[in-house]
Motif scaffolding. Structure first.
Motif, PDB file in Angstrom:
ATOM      1  N   ARG A  39       0.295 -48.673 -18.612  1.00 45.30           N
ATOM      2  CA  ARG A  39       1.305 -48.508 -17.572  1.00 45.30           C
ATOM      3  C   ARG A  39       1.996 -49.822 -17.203  1.00 45.30           C
ATOM      4  O   ARG A  39       3.038 -49.812 -16.558  1.00 45.30           O
ATOM      5  CB  ARG A  39       0.685 -47.865 -16.323  1.00 45.30           C
ATOM      6  CG  ARG A  39       0.199 -46.434 -16.578  1.00 45.30           C
ATOM      7  CD  ARG A  39      -0.190 -45.734 -15.293  1.00 45.30           C
ATOM      8  NE  ARG A  39       0.920 -45.609 -14.357  1.00 45.30           N
ATOM      9  CZ  ARG A  39       1.913 -44.734 -14.478  1.00 45.30           C
ATOM     10  NH1 ARG A  39       1.934 -43.919 -15.511  1.00 45.30           N
ATOM     11  NH2 ARG A  39       2.870 -44.684 -13.592  1.00 45.30           N
ATOM     12  N   PHE A  40       1.413 -50.960 -17.607  1.00 43.93           N
ATOM     13  CA  PHE A  40       2.057 -52.257 -17.432  1.00 43.93           C
ATOM     14  C   PHE A  40       1.372 -53.225 -18.385  1.00 43.93           C
ATOM     15  O   PHE A  40       0.355 -52.896 -19.014  1.00 43.93           O
ATOM     16  CB  PHE A  40       1.962 -52.735 -15.974  1.00 43.93           C
ATOM     17  CG  PHE A  40       0.591 -53.194 -15.559  1.00 43.93           C
ATOM     18  CD1 PHE A  40       0.261 -54.541 -15.507  1.00 43.93           C
ATOM     19  CD2 PHE A  40      -0.383 -52.264 -15.212  1.00 43.93           C
ATOM     20  CE1 PHE A  40      -1.001 -54.956 -15.138  1.00 43.93           C
ATOM     21  CE2 PHE A  40      -1.649 -52.669 -14.826  1.00 43.93           C
ATOM     22  CZ  PHE A  40      -1.964 -54.023 -14.787  1.00 43.93           C
ATOM     23  N   ASP A  71       5.239 -41.672  -5.363  1.00 44.75           N
ATOM     24  CA  ASP A  71       4.525 -42.562  -6.257  1.00 44.75           C
ATOM     25  C   ASP A  71       3.832 -41.749  -7.343  1.00 44.75           C
ATOM     26  O   ASP A  71       3.600 -40.538  -7.194  1.00 44.75           O
ATOM     27  CB  ASP A  71       3.480 -43.346  -5.445  1.00 44.75           C
ATOM     28  CG  ASP A  71       2.690 -44.325  -6.300  1.00 44.75           C
ATOM     29  OD1 ASP A  71       3.230 -45.399  -6.600  1.00 44.75           O
ATOM     30  OD2 ASP A  71       1.540 -44.004  -6.665  1.00 44.75           O
ATOM     31  N   HIS A  72       3.457 -42.388  -8.421  1.00 44.62           N
ATOM     32  CA  HIS A  72       2.752 -41.734  -9.524  1.00 44.62           C
ATOM     33  C   HIS A  72       1.508 -40.995  -9.034  1.00 44.62           C
ATOM     34  O   HIS A  72       1.256 -39.848  -9.412  1.00 44.62           O
ATOM     35  CB  HIS A  72       2.373 -42.790 -10.565  1.00 44.62           C
ATOM     36  CG  HIS A  72       1.567 -42.290 -11.714  1.00 44.62           C
ATOM     37  ND1 HIS A  72       2.060 -41.417 -12.651  1.00 44.62           N
ATOM     38  CD2 HIS A  72       0.277 -42.546 -12.079  1.00 44.62           C
ATOM     39  CE1 HIS A  72       1.124 -41.155 -13.560  1.00 44.62           C
ATOM     40  NE2 HIS A  72       0.035 -41.826 -13.229  1.00 44.62           N
ATOM     41  N   GLU A 112       2.192 -48.538  -6.768  1.00 48.58           N
ATOM     42  CA  GLU A 112       3.184 -48.700  -7.822  1.00 48.58           C
ATOM     43  C   GLU A 112       4.593 -48.558  -7.256  1.00 48.58           C
ATOM     44  O   GLU A 112       5.497 -49.347  -7.572  1.00 48.58           O
ATOM     45  CB  GLU A 112       2.938 -47.677  -8.925  1.00 48.58           C
ATOM     46  CG  GLU A 112       3.778 -47.892 -10.153  1.00 48.58           C
ATOM     47  CD  GLU A 112       3.405 -46.947 -11.283  1.00 48.58           C
ATOM     48  OE1 GLU A 112       4.173 -46.892 -12.267  1.00 48.58           O
ATOM     49  OE2 GLU A 112       2.367 -46.276 -11.187  1.00 48.58           O
ATOM     50  N   GLN A 115       5.279 -51.708  -5.065  1.00 52.30           N
ATOM     51  CA  GLN A 115       5.593 -52.910  -5.829  1.00 52.30           C
ATOM     52  C   GLN A 115       7.036 -52.893  -6.309  1.00 52.30           C
ATOM     53  O   GLN A 115       7.748 -53.896  -6.206  1.00 52.30           O
ATOM     54  CB  GLN A 115       4.658 -53.044  -7.029  1.00 52.30           C
ATOM     55  CG  GLN A 115       5.077 -54.207  -7.932  1.00 52.30           C
ATOM     56  CD  GLN A 115       4.080 -54.506  -9.011  1.00 52.30           C
ATOM     57  OE1 GLN A 115       2.884 -54.390  -8.824  1.00 52.30           O
ATOM     58  NE2 GLN A 115       4.584 -54.930 -10.171  1.00 52.30           N
ATOM     59  N   ARG A 116       7.474 -51.749  -6.810  1.00 48.46           N
ATOM     60  CA  ARG A 116       8.847 -51.639  -7.327  1.00 48.46           C
ATOM     61  C   ARG A 116       9.864 -51.941  -6.225  1.00 48.46           C
ATOM     62  O   ARG A 116      10.846 -52.665  -6.440  1.00 48.46           O
ATOM     63  CB  ARG A 116       9.070 -50.250  -7.901  1.00 48.46           C
ATOM     64  CG  ARG A 116      10.432 -50.064  -8.537  1.00 48.46           C
ATOM     65  CD  ARG A 116      10.563 -48.708  -9.211  1.00 48.46           C
ATOM     66  NE  ARG A 116      10.502 -47.609  -8.249  1.00 48.46           N
ATOM     67  CZ  ARG A 116       9.506 -46.724  -8.202  1.00 48.46           C
ATOM     68  NH1 ARG A 116       8.490 -46.816  -9.036  1.00 48.46           N
ATOM     69  NH2 ARG A 116       9.524 -45.746  -7.317  1.00 48.46           N
ATOM     70  N   SER A 192      -3.749 -47.073  -8.785  1.00 52.52           N
ATOM     71  CA  SER A 192      -2.784 -48.162  -8.590  1.00 52.52           C
ATOM     72  C   SER A 192      -2.832 -49.051  -9.822  1.00 52.52           C
ATOM     73  O   SER A 192      -3.216 -50.220  -9.758  1.00 52.52           O
ATOM     74  CB  SER A 192      -3.096 -48.957  -7.315  1.00 52.52           C
ATOM     75  OG  SER A 192      -4.450 -49.361  -7.274  1.00 52.52           O
ATOM     76  N   CYS A 194      -0.993 -51.004 -11.676  1.00 54.82           N
ATOM     77  CA  CYS A 194       0.215 -51.824 -11.647  1.00 54.82           C
ATOM     78  C   CYS A 194      -0.222 -53.239 -11.271  1.00 54.82           C
ATOM     79  O   CYS A 194      -1.342 -53.432 -10.774  1.00 54.82           O
ATOM     80  CB  CYS A 194       1.221 -51.275 -10.628  1.00 54.82           C
ATOM     81  SG  CYS A 194       0.622 -51.277  -8.922  1.00 54.82           S
ATOM     82  N   GLU A 231      -7.374 -43.822 -12.638  1.00 55.86           N
ATOM     83  CA  GLU A 231      -6.459 -43.089 -11.779  1.00 55.86           C
ATOM     84  C   GLU A 231      -6.765 -41.599 -11.881  1.00 55.86           C
ATOM     85  O   GLU A 231      -7.389 -41.126 -12.830  1.00 55.86           O
ATOM     86  CB  GLU A 231      -5.006 -43.339 -12.179  1.00 55.86           C
ATOM     87  CG  GLU A 231      -4.661 -42.802 -13.566  1.00 55.86           C
ATOM     88  CD  GLU A 231      -3.219 -43.037 -13.974  1.00 55.86           C
ATOM     89  OE1 GLU A 231      -2.492 -43.718 -13.244  1.00 55.86           O
ATOM     90  OE2 GLU A 231      -2.825 -42.537 -15.051  1.00 55.86           O
TER      91      GLU A 231
END
Length: 403
Positions: A39-40, A71-72, A112, A115-116, A192, A194, A231
């Motif tokens: 995911r990152f 959020d995801h 996530e 943060q964006r 989370s 990210c 997750e």
């Protein structure tokens, strides 16, 4: 006072599978959902592995209007709630909206998403930050979105006790059932994965630095050196058992007992609180240790904490006195989603009379645990004790029994 709280529906979004059947099949097969983070870019960080939910395309499951505001982790929770209600055979539009509520657990909120939006704030200015940031990052966002999504106007709440939260939320939902609410959606879905979340989780000092998925998360093993984050989780439909019986619902299990404690401060001279939480749960369920057929362990994979848990289990049940399992070795620790997923898995174990395995672990004999490793164990199961511990000293124990 109303009757007992019965589990009538399960919705799972987990690293072991998207949906209840996929999760259960993978769990019995010992198929791990742990792998390199996708995911990152996690290469700059010490921990590069995670339990990620496979094959999740939110557009396939949710209305487009929800995507910009969620959020995801909240998208996973909304899908889990849809599946839990469908599994229970419940159409919320046919129920009194004030007779249904929701209580979920959270550890960090929508990191996530947060943060964006913070990156937009820093790079472009406040006018570019989404108005949805005001709630999408928040601890209670899953409770709020699930309530709105299904029109649940009864009791609601959120519990923030890290890994223990999944059990604490179910216990609070049980209280609501006892006070007369007909149906509750409860449990936890978290995540989370990210950079912001990774830094926060790394601060605990408990993440595994291994880059080998089958050697990274080894609770009760001499090689234990931390856990792998993950997750997902599970949401459950809890009903008054009399209501469930009247409508002919299938019942996975009944929440029979619950106990929670907090560990003393380090150096305070008092013992850890996990065993006391277990004892309180058994008293609440009117059971003796000999009545418990299976224990789902918290499984910290930190030698100090593994020792505390093993001592509590072997002290209460006797050395090697009860089968113990930790299927979260296939998912990683899902924070507030972890214990809820364990509870859903325990409900399936009750229904199928099979103990799911712990994988990759060679248990230390000094822990004196009858750890079910490698392959499932067929055994008549009537009662299960699920344990969970949260960072900061939270201990929870919940007893699930056959209906």
């Amino acid at each position: 006072m109303a009757g007992h709280a019965a589990i009538t529906g399960l919705g799972v979004t987990a690293p072991t599978g998207l949906g209840l059947l996929d999760h259960w099949t993978a769990t019995l097969a010992g198929t791990s959902g742990i792998g390199p983070v996708t995911r990152f870019d996690a290469s700059p960080y010490t921990c590069g592995l995670a339990g990620e939910v496979p094959g999740f395309v939110p557009e396939d499951h949710l209305p487009g209007r929800l995507l910009p505001q969620t959020d995801h982790m909240t998208r996973l929770a909304l899908v889990a709630s849809d599946w839990a209600l469908a599994d229970a055979g419940v159409d919320p539009t046919e129920w009194d909206e004030y007779s249904m509520g929701t209580v979920t657990a959270a550890s960090s909120g929508g990191f996530e998403f947060g943060q964006r939006e913070l990156q937009k704030l820093a790079a472009r200015g406040p006018q570019y930050v989404s108005a949805y940031q005001s709630f999408a990052w928040f601890y209670a966002v899953n409770t709020g979105q699930v309530s709105i999504h299904h029109g649940l106007r009864g009791p609601s709440g959120v519990l923030v006790t890290d890994q223990a939260g999944g059990l604490d939320a179910v216990a609070q939902a049980r209280r609501c059932i006892r006070r007369g609410t007909k149906l509750m959606i409860t449990g936890g879905v978290d995540g989370s994965i990210c950079p912001w979340g990774w830094v926060a989780q790394s601060a605990s000092g408990r993440l595994s630095a291994s880059d080998e998925p089958d050697r990274a998360y080894l609770p009760f093993d001499a090689r234990a050196h931390g856990h792998v984050p993950g997750e997902g989780g599970a949401l459950l439909v809890l009903e008054d058992d009399e209501v469930a019986t009247r409508r002919g619902a299938a019942v996975y299990g009944v929440v029979a007992g619950y106990g929670a404690t907090t560990d003393p401060r380090p150096g305070g001279g008092r013992p850890p609180g996990l065993r006391r939480a277990m004892e309180v749960a058994l008293i609440d369920a009117d059971l003796q240790p000999t009545d418990i057929d299976l224990v789902f362990a918290d499984a910290a994979a930190i030698p100090e904490f593994d020792g505390i848990e093993a001592a509590a289990i072997s002290g209460l049940f006797g050395p090697f006195g009860v089968p113990v399992t930790a299927p979260k070795t296939m998912t990683g620790r899902l924070y507030s989603g972890g214990a809820a997923l364990d509870l859903a898995t325990a409900a399936l174990a009750l229904r199928e009379s099979v103990i799911p395995p712990t994988i990759n672990v060679t248990p230390e004999d000094t822990y004196q645990l009858d750890l079910v490793i490698g392959t499932p164990r067929q055994e008549r199961i009537r009662t299960v004790l699920v344990l969970a511990r949260g960072h900061g000293g939270f201990n929870s124990a919940l007893v699930l029994r056959r209906p």
